[in-house]
Write a protein that holds these residues in place. Structure first.
Motif, PDB file in Angstrom:
ATOM      1  N   ILE A   1       0.577  -1.224  -0.096  1.00  0.00           N
ATOM      2  CA  ILE A   1       0.086   0.024  -0.064  1.00  0.00           C
ATOM      3  C   ILE A   1       0.837   1.365   0.149  1.00  0.00           C
ATOM      4  O   ILE A   1       1.924   1.552   0.875  1.00  0.00           O
ATOM      5  N   ASP A   2       0.473   1.958  -1.197  1.00  0.00           N
ATOM      6  CA  ASP A   2       1.371   3.484  -0.868  1.00  0.00           C
ATOM      7  C   ASP A   2       0.413   4.556  -0.253  1.00  0.00           C
ATOM      8  O   ASP A   2      -0.713   4.742  -0.451  1.00  0.00           O
ATOM      9  N   LEU A   3       0.866   5.038   0.659  1.00  0.00           N
ATOM     10  CA  LEU A   3       0.047   5.814   1.623  1.00  0.00           C
ATOM     11  C   LEU A   3      -0.179   7.066   0.998  1.00  0.00           C
ATOM     12  O   LEU A   3      -1.412   7.714   1.415  1.00  0.00           O
ATOM     13  N   ALA A   4       0.181   7.349  -0.227  1.00  0.00           N
ATOM     14  CA  ALA A   4      -0.014   8.654  -1.159  1.00  0.00           C
ATOM     15  C   ALA A   4      -1.723   8.197  -1.308  1.00  0.00           C
ATOM     16  O   ALA A   4      -2.298   9.379  -1.829  1.00  0.00           O
ATOM     17  N   ARG A   5      -2.178   7.082  -1.408  1.00  0.00           N
ATOM     18  CA  ARG A   5      -3.592   6.875  -1.625  1.00  0.00           C
ATOM     19  C   ARG A   5      -4.455   7.700  -0.757  1.00  0.00           C
ATOM     20  O   ARG A   5      -5.608   7.952  -1.099  1.00  0.00           O
ATOM     21  N   TYR A   6      -4.034   8.029   0.403  1.00  0.00           N
ATOM     22  CA  TYR A   6      -4.857   8.780   1.258  1.00  0.00           C
ATOM     23  C   TYR A   6      -4.702  10.095   1.342  1.00  0.00           C
ATOM     24  O   TYR A   6      -5.120  10.923   2.079  1.00  0.00           O
ATOM     25  N   ARG A   7      -3.751  10.758   0.385  1.00  0.00           N
ATOM     26  CA  ARG A   7      -3.547  12.106   0.082  1.00  0.00           C
ATOM     27  C   ARG A   7      -5.005  12.646   0.148  1.00  0.00           C
ATOM     28  O   ARG A   7      -6.082  12.454  -0.643  1.00  0.00           O
ATOM     29  N   GLY A   8      -5.034  14.044   0.919  1.00  0.00           N
ATOM     30  CA  GLY A   8      -6.304  14.628   0.881  1.00  0.00           C
ATOM     31  C   GLY A   8      -7.231  14.145   1.949  1.00  0.00           C
ATOM     32  O   GLY A   8      -8.377  14.940   2.198  1.00  0.00           O
ATOM     33  N   LYS A   9      -6.866  13.199   2.779  1.00  0.00           N
ATOM     34  CA  LYS A   9      -7.653  12.562   3.825  1.00  0.00           C
ATOM     35  C   LYS A   9      -7.115  13.027   5.131  1.00  0.00           C
ATOM     36  O   LYS A   9      -5.952  13.097   5.245  1.00  0.00           O
ATOM     37  N   VAL A  10      -7.925  13.098   6.188  1.00  0.00           N
ATOM     38  CA  VAL A  10      -7.445  13.311   7.674  1.00  0.00           C
ATOM     39  C   VAL A  10      -7.127  11.806   7.967  1.00  0.00           C
ATOM     40  O   VAL A  10      -7.964  10.770   7.906  1.00  0.00           O
ATOM     41  N   LEU A  11      -6.067  11.332   8.674  1.00  0.00           N
ATOM     42  CA  LEU A  11      -5.649  10.005   9.071  1.00  0.00           C
ATOM     43  C   LEU A  11      -5.499   9.781  10.519  1.00  0.00           C
ATOM     44  O   LEU A  11      -4.758  10.803  11.350  1.00  0.00           O
ATOM     45  N   LEU A  12      -5.911   8.982  10.917  1.00  0.00           N
ATOM     46  CA  LEU A  12      -5.797   8.624  12.611  1.00  0.00           C
ATOM     47  C   LEU A  12      -4.944   7.198  12.260  1.00  0.00           C
ATOM     48  O   LEU A  12      -5.446   6.223  12.115  1.00  0.00           O
ATOM     49  N   ILE A  13      -3.614   7.116  12.755  1.00  0.00           N
ATOM     50  CA  ILE A  13      -2.853   6.174  12.556  1.00  0.00           C
ATOM     51  C   ILE A  13      -2.635   5.610  14.194  1.00  0.00           C
ATOM     52  O   ILE A  13      -2.310   6.408  15.010  1.00  0.00           O
ATOM     53  N   VAL A  14      -2.781   4.406  14.294  1.00  0.00           N
ATOM     54  CA  VAL A  14      -2.647   3.564  15.601  1.00  0.00           C
ATOM     55  C   VAL A  14      -1.971   2.543  15.601  1.00  0.00           C
ATOM     56  O   VAL A  14      -2.038   1.741  14.822  1.00  0.00           O
ATOM     57  N   ASN A  15      -0.976   2.223  16.725  1.00  0.00           N
ATOM     58  CA  ASN A  15      -0.571   0.928  16.862  1.00  0.00           C
ATOM     59  C   ASN A  15      -1.429   0.280  17.804  1.00  0.00           C
ATOM     60  O   ASN A  15      -1.965   0.558  18.733  1.00  0.00           O
ATOM     61  N   THR A  16      -1.646  -0.886  17.377  1.00  0.00           N
ATOM     62  CA  THR A  16      -2.811  -1.850  17.779  1.00  0.00           C
ATOM     63  C   THR A  16      -2.245  -3.146  18.422  1.00  0.00           C
ATOM     64  O   THR A  16      -1.419  -3.648  18.041  1.00  0.00           O
ATOM     65  N   ALA A  17      -3.113  -3.795  19.239  1.00  0.00           N
ATOM     66  CA  ALA A  17      -2.903  -5.361  19.624  1.00  0.00           C
ATOM     67  C   ALA A  17      -3.948  -5.774  20.069  1.00  0.00           C
ATOM     68  O   ALA A  17      -5.145  -5.266  20.773  1.00  0.00           O
TER      69      ALA A  17
END
Length: 160
Positions: free
Chosen positions: A16-32
């Motif tokens: 996945i190229d994170l550029a696909r999310y350009r223009g969006k607000v992102l909430l990035i979380v490390n999960t378990a």
């Protein structure tokens, strides 16, 4: 450099190229999946469903570095999240967030939004990073901060 300059691997192994999310607000979380904060998956899904039509993406990055609380395979992680929390937001392959093998995205997040007293190292599962539509890191939230507590900040970014 911003978040859109990075690549990651989806839970199913697809690049996945994170550029696909350009223009969006992102909430990035490390999960378990076996953490005291694991019920936050429910809140993350609620935030995603509430705001996805307005331009937010929640991106979950499973990590097994804290108490071995994410020991399952990618398939097991996906099944657990869907069955127990109805997770529909994108999940990625298991990564390290600290140390020599830390994913470059998380190195970037840590340096752009240091934690308490300027420390960059992620302390535990469910550390959250809010990223603006321009790919720049806006804020870091501690694991104890529940997803609903981010709503005002998310609303502000989506209004821009």
């Amino acid at each position: 450099m911003n978040v859109f300059d990075f690549h990651a691997t989806a839970l199913d192994g697809a690049p996945i190229d994170l550029a696909r999310y350009r223009g969006k607000v992102l909430l990035i979380v490390n999960t378990a999946s076996a953490c005291g904060f694991t019920p936050q998956y429910k809140g993350l899904e609620e935030v995603y469903r509430q705001f996805r039509e307005r331009g937010i993406e929640v991106l979950g990055f499973p990590c097994n570095q804290f108490g071995q609380q994410e020991s399952g395979s990618e398939a097991e992680i996906g099944a657990f999240c869907e069955k127990n929390y109805g997770v529909s937001f994108p999940l990625f392959a298991k990564i390290d967030v600290n140390g020599a093998h830390a994913h470059p995205l998380f190195r970037h997040l840590e340096s752009e939004a240091p934690g308490l007293l300027g420390t960059e190292r992620i302390k535990w599962n469910f550390t959250k990073f809010l990223v603006g539509r321009d790919g720049r890191v806006v804020k870091r939230y501690a694991p104890r901060t529940p997803p609903h507590a981010l709503v005002a900040d998310i609303e502000q970014l989506l209004a821009r």
